[in-house]
Motif scaffolding. Structure first.
Motif, PDB file in Angstrom:
ATOM      1  N   PHE A   1      -7.660  14.637   9.214  1.00  0.00           N
ATOM      2  CA  PHE A   1      -6.980  13.718   8.291  1.00  0.00           C
ATOM      3  C   PHE A   1      -6.306  14.477   7.151  1.00  0.00           C
ATOM      4  CE2 PHE A   1     -10.691  11.151   9.812  1.00  0.00           C
ATOM      5  CZ  PHE A   1      -9.955  10.424  10.730  1.00  0.00           C
ATOM      6  N   ALA A   2      -5.984  15.730   7.413  1.00  0.00           N
ATOM      7  CA  ALA A   2      -5.444  16.578   6.348  1.00  0.00           C
ATOM      8  C   ALA A   2      -4.136  16.017   5.794  1.00  0.00           C
ATOM      9  CB  ALA A   2      -5.240  17.985   6.868  1.00  0.00           C
ATOM     10  N   GLY A   3      -3.385  15.312   6.623  1.00  0.00           N
ATOM     11  CA  GLY A   3      -2.093  14.798   6.162  1.00  0.00           C
ATOM     12  C   GLY A   3      -2.198  13.575   5.272  1.00  0.00           C
ATOM     13  N   SER A   4      -3.372  12.943   5.254  1.00  0.00           N
ATOM     14  CA  SER A   4      -3.481  11.711   4.470  1.00  0.00           C
ATOM     15  C   SER A   4      -3.604  12.034   2.986  1.00  0.00           C
ATOM     16  CB  SER A   4      -4.697  10.897   4.927  1.00  0.00           C
ATOM     17  OG  SER A   4      -5.877  11.577   4.626  1.00  0.00           O
ATOM     18  N   SER A   5      -2.955  11.202   2.159  1.00  0.00           N
ATOM     19  CA  SER A   5      -2.938  11.496   0.727  1.00  0.00           C
ATOM     20  C   SER A   5      -4.304  11.183   0.114  1.00  0.00           C
ATOM     21  CB  SER A   5      -1.845  10.684   0.038  1.00  0.00           C
ATOM     22  OG  SER A   5      -1.944   9.341   0.391  1.00  0.00           O
ATOM     23  N   PRO A   6      -4.738  11.978  -0.854  1.00  0.00           N
ATOM     24  CA  PRO A   6      -6.051  11.759  -1.457  1.00  0.00           C
ATOM     25  C   PRO A   6      -6.145  10.430  -2.207  1.00  0.00           C
ATOM     26  CG  PRO A   6      -4.873  13.522  -2.572  1.00  0.00           C
ATOM     27  CD  PRO A   6      -4.081  13.166  -1.368  1.00  0.00           C
ATOM     28  N   THR A   7      -5.040  10.014  -2.810  1.00  0.00           N
ATOM     29  CA  THR A   7      -5.047   8.706  -3.476  1.00  0.00           C
ATOM     30  C   THR A   7      -3.774   7.966  -3.101  1.00  0.00           C
ATOM     31  OG1 THR A   7      -3.906   9.553  -5.418  1.00  0.00           O
ATOM     32  CG2 THR A   7      -6.314   9.540  -5.501  1.00  0.00           C
ATOM     33  N   ASN A   8      -3.821   6.665  -3.234  1.00  0.00           N
ATOM     34  CA  ASN A   8      -2.597   5.888  -3.069  1.00  0.00           C
ATOM     35  C   ASN A   8      -2.588   4.784  -4.120  1.00  0.00           C
ATOM     36  OD1 ASN A   8      -4.409   4.008  -1.954  1.00  0.00           O
ATOM     37  ND2 ASN A   8      -3.962   4.692   0.127  1.00  0.00           N
ATOM     38  N   LYS A   9      -1.542   4.010  -4.113  1.00  0.00           N
ATOM     39  CA  LYS A   9      -1.415   2.905  -5.075  1.00  0.00           C
ATOM     40  C   LYS A   9      -1.334   1.603  -4.307  1.00  0.00           C
ATOM     41  CE  LYS A   9      -0.802   5.564  -8.780  1.00  0.00           C
ATOM     42  NZ  LYS A   9      -1.700   5.591  -9.944  1.00  0.00           N
TER      43      LYS A   9
ATOM     44  N   PHE B   1       0.878  -1.178   0.000  1.00  0.00           N
ATOM     45  CA  PHE B   1       0.000   0.000   0.000  1.00  0.00           C
ATOM     46  C   PHE B   1       0.908   1.218   0.000  1.00  0.00           C
ATOM     47  CE2 PHE B   1      -1.914  -3.469   2.410  1.00  0.00           C
ATOM     48  CZ  PHE B   1      -3.075  -3.688   1.685  1.00  0.00           C
ATOM     49  N   LEU B   2       1.026   1.849  -1.140  1.00  0.00           N
ATOM     50  CA  LEU B   2       1.968   2.966  -1.284  1.00  0.00           C
ATOM     51  C   LEU B   2       1.207   4.291  -1.173  1.00  0.00           C
ATOM     52  CD1 LEU B   2       4.948   3.720  -1.932  1.00  0.00           C
ATOM     53  CD2 LEU B   2       4.247   3.808  -4.345  1.00  0.00           C
ATOM     54  N   ASN B   3       1.401   4.961  -0.046  1.00  0.00           N
ATOM     55  CA  ASN B   3       0.695   6.233   0.164  1.00  0.00           C
ATOM     56  C   ASN B   3       1.418   7.400  -0.509  1.00  0.00           C
ATOM     57  OD1 ASN B   3      -1.435   5.190   1.714  1.00  0.00           O
ATOM     58  ND2 ASN B   3      -0.079   5.064   3.481  1.00  0.00           N
ATOM     59  N   GLN B   4       2.733   7.343  -0.483  1.00  0.00           N
ATOM     60  CA  GLN B   4       3.477   8.430  -1.133  1.00  0.00           C
ATOM     61  C   GLN B   4       3.808   7.977  -2.553  1.00  0.00           C
ATOM     62  OE1 GLN B   4       6.458  10.341   1.226  1.00  0.00           O
ATOM     63  NE2 GLN B   4       5.027  10.663   2.903  1.00  0.00           N
ATOM     64  N   ILE B   5       2.914   8.342  -3.456  1.00  0.00           N
ATOM     65  CA  ILE B   5       2.964   7.749  -4.798  1.00  0.00           C
ATOM     66  C   ILE B   5       4.100   8.283  -5.656  1.00  0.00           C
ATOM     67  CG2 ILE B   5       0.512   7.163  -4.817  1.00  0.00           C
ATOM     68  CD1 ILE B   5      -0.069   9.610  -6.429  1.00  0.00           C
ATOM     69  N   GLU B   6       4.800   9.302  -5.179  1.00  0.00           N
ATOM     70  CA  GLU B   6       5.955   9.801  -5.938  1.00  0.00           C
ATOM     71  C   GLU B   6       7.074   8.767  -6.005  1.00  0.00           C
ATOM     72  OE1 GLU B   6       4.693  11.119  -3.210  1.00  0.00           O
ATOM     73  OE2 GLU B   6       6.239  11.778  -1.788  1.00  0.00           O
ATOM     74  N   TYR B   7       7.020   7.751  -5.144  1.00  0.00           N
ATOM     75  CA  TYR B   7       8.041   6.701  -5.165  1.00  0.00           C
ATOM     76  C   TYR B   7       7.731   5.604  -6.186  1.00  0.00           C
ATOM     77  CZ  TYR B   7       9.762   8.600  -0.713  1.00  0.00           C
ATOM     78  OH  TYR B   7      10.276   9.402   0.263  1.00  0.00           O
ATOM     79  N   LEU B   8       6.583   5.646  -6.810  1.00  0.00           N
ATOM     80  CA  LEU B   8       6.124   4.517  -7.622  1.00  0.00           C
ATOM     81  C   LEU B   8       7.090   4.170  -8.759  1.00  0.00           C
ATOM     82  CD1 LEU B   8       3.850   2.436  -8.150  1.00  0.00           C
ATOM     83  CD2 LEU B   8       2.863   4.079  -9.744  1.00  0.00           C
ATOM     84  N   ASP B   9       7.508   5.167  -9.545  1.00  0.00           N
ATOM     85  CA  ASP B   9       8.375   4.897 -10.703  1.00  0.00           C
ATOM     86  C   ASP B   9       9.665   4.212 -10.274  1.00  0.00           C
ATOM     87  OD1 ASP B   9       6.396   6.190 -11.974  1.00  0.00           O
ATOM     88  OD2 ASP B   9       7.590   7.886 -12.690  1.00  0.00           O
TER      89      ASP B   9
ATOM     90  N   TRP C   1      -9.905   6.730   5.352  1.00  0.00           N
ATOM     91  CA  TRP C   1     -10.073   8.020   6.031  1.00  0.00           C
ATOM     92  C   TRP C   1     -10.402   9.115   5.035  1.00  0.00           C
ATOM     93  CZ3 TRP C   1     -11.259   6.523  10.340  1.00  0.00           C
ATOM     94  CH2 TRP C   1     -10.529   5.554  11.050  1.00  0.00           C
ATOM     95  N   HIS C   2      -9.777   9.019   3.878  1.00  0.00           N
ATOM     96  CA  HIS C   2     -10.047  10.054   2.873  1.00  0.00           C
ATOM     97  C   HIS C   2     -11.486   9.948   2.371  1.00  0.00           C
ATOM     98  CE1 HIS C   2      -8.768  13.146   0.076  1.00  0.00           C
ATOM     99  NE2 HIS C   2      -9.583  12.565  -0.780  1.00  0.00           N
ATOM    100  N   VAL C   3     -11.915   8.724   2.113  1.00  0.00           N
ATOM    101  CA  VAL C   3     -13.294   8.527   1.627  1.00  0.00           C
ATOM    102  C   VAL C   3     -14.289   9.006   2.687  1.00  0.00           C
ATOM    103  CG1 VAL C   3     -15.021   6.826   0.927  1.00  0.00           C
ATOM    104  CG2 VAL C   3     -12.669   6.594   0.144  1.00  0.00           C
ATOM    105  N   ILE C   4     -14.049   8.601   3.933  1.00  0.00           N
ATOM    106  CA  ILE C   4     -14.967   8.976   5.016  1.00  0.00           C
ATOM    107  C   ILE C   4     -15.089  10.491   5.141  1.00  0.00           C
ATOM    108  CG2 ILE C   4     -15.035   9.115   7.558  1.00  0.00           C
ATOM    109  CD1 ILE C   4     -14.483   6.154   7.625  1.00  0.00           C
ATOM    110  N   SER C   5     -13.950  11.169   5.170  1.00  0.00           N
ATOM    111  CA  SER C   5     -14.012  12.606   5.450  1.00  0.00           C
ATOM    112  C   SER C   5     -14.391  13.446   4.231  1.00  0.00           C
ATOM    113  CB  SER C   5     -12.688  13.087   6.049  1.00  0.00           C
ATOM    114  OG  SER C   5     -11.634  12.817   5.165  1.00  0.00           O
TER     115      SER C   5
ATOM    116  N   GLU D   1       9.225   5.892   9.033  1.00  0.00           N
ATOM    117  CA  GLU D   1       8.218   6.952   9.156  1.00  0.00           C
ATOM    118  C   GLU D   1       6.852   6.354   8.824  1.00  0.00           C
ATOM    119  OE1 GLU D   1       7.750  11.142   7.036  1.00  0.00           O
ATOM    120  OE2 GLU D   1       9.846  10.493   7.149  1.00  0.00           O
ATOM    121  N   THR D   2       5.844   6.774   9.555  1.00  0.00           N
ATOM    122  CA  THR D   2       4.514   6.249   9.235  1.00  0.00           C
ATOM    123  C   THR D   2       3.906   7.014   8.058  1.00  0.00           C
ATOM    124  OG1 THR D   2       3.516   7.736  10.823  1.00  0.00           O
ATOM    125  CG2 THR D   2       3.973   5.510  11.591  1.00  0.00           C
ATOM    126  N   GLY D   3       2.989   6.371   7.382  1.00  0.00           N
ATOM    127  CA  GLY D   3       2.245   7.057   6.316  1.00  0.00           C
ATOM    128  C   GLY D   3       2.881   6.978   4.948  1.00  0.00           C
TER     129      GLY D   3
END
Lengths: 155, 109
Positions: B55-63, B7-15, B38-42, B90-92
């Motif tokens: 939940f402002a720190g949570s990314s809107p999408t992840n991979k 579950f990749l929250n910081q999607i800039e690492y994907l490539d 959390w993003h869907v709920i809020s 680091e979490t998240g």
């Protein structure tokens, strides 16, 4: 977490006397303040109105759950009111709101807020419970309706 | 055989992550667009809108990355994920699980 643990007779009003959303928020807040005068009214009212600005708490099916997170609050406070004719609150289904649940949450207790909102909004999806609440004439009937429902559905 | 789910929250690492997986010989992966609860709920359920700031720190999408692989490659995948994202420090950033697969159909290795 049971809604009945937070419902008390002093914080139930049937029928509500005000005819606007703001008026009803104030009316229900006054009920809580009559039992808990230590709560800062100005701050609580401001937080409730600010929350309404983010997105409506009128969730449809004649229900609104105005709520707010407030710093240094000792616990969760709940008030219930029934508007017999319904109030236009720009609810998501366009229907007038009859059932109002006003809730104050301690700002730091996000998990408790999530659980409480999830529970109460899920409970109120049940048409039978809503119909029962519409017909309530006093606080005892409201508490009984919730008690019966929670005992039956949430052991 | 194992199924690895990342579950990749910081999607800039994907490539970089996918390139590194190729280097270590990962046979293939499926990458799904996903959204955290959390993003869907809020954002999608009005009654929880008041929690958006919480939940402002949570990314809107992840991979979500699915990899079917040999058991002996799990540690390599974890190492690559650590090297590139530092996800254990680091979490998240990301999370990873591996599951035992009972049977495989249609795979060629």
């Amino acid at each position: 977490m049971r809604i009945t643990d937070y419902l008390n007779k002093e914080c139930i009003k049937i029928p509500l006397s005000k005819t606007t959303k703001k008026g009803i928020i104030e009316e229900l807040l006054e009920l809580i303040l009559s039992v808990h005068p230590e709560i800062d009214k100005e701050k609580a009212f401001h937080c409730l109105i600010e929350r309404e600005k983010i997105e409506t708490t009128a969730i449809g099916d004649y229900v609104a759950i105005p709520h707010a997170r407030i710093k240094n609050l000792a616990k969760i406070y709940l008030a219930f009111g029934l508007s017999e004719n319904g109030i236009n609150c720009h609810s998501i289904d366009g229907e007038c709101v009859k059932l109002f649940f006003l809730i104050l949450f301690p700002e730091e207790e996000i998990n408790a807020q999530l659980k409480f909102l999830a529970r109460i909004s899920r409970l109120l999806k049940d048409k039978n419970l809503r119909t029962k609440l519409f017909k309530c004439k006093d606080h005892e009937k409201v508490i009984d309706a919730f008690k019966q429902y929670e005992e039956h559905h949430f052991q | 055989m194992k199924l690895v789910i990342i579950f990749l929250n910081q999607i800039e690492y994907l490539d970089d992550l996918l390139a590194a997986f190729l280097e270590i010989g990962v046979p293939g992966a499926t990458v799904l667009d996903s959204v955290g609860m959390w993003h869907v709920i809020s954002h999608d359920i009005p009654i929880f809108a008041g929690l958006r700031d919480a939940f402002a720190g949570s990314s809107p999408t992840n991979k979500t990355i699915l990899i079917v692989t040999q058991e002996d490659q799990i540690d390599q995948i974890d190492e690559v994920l650590q090297d590139i994202t530092g996800y254990l420090d680091e979490t998240g950033i990301a999370k990873m699980v591996s599951l035992q697969i009972d049977k495989l159909f249609g795979f060629k290795f």
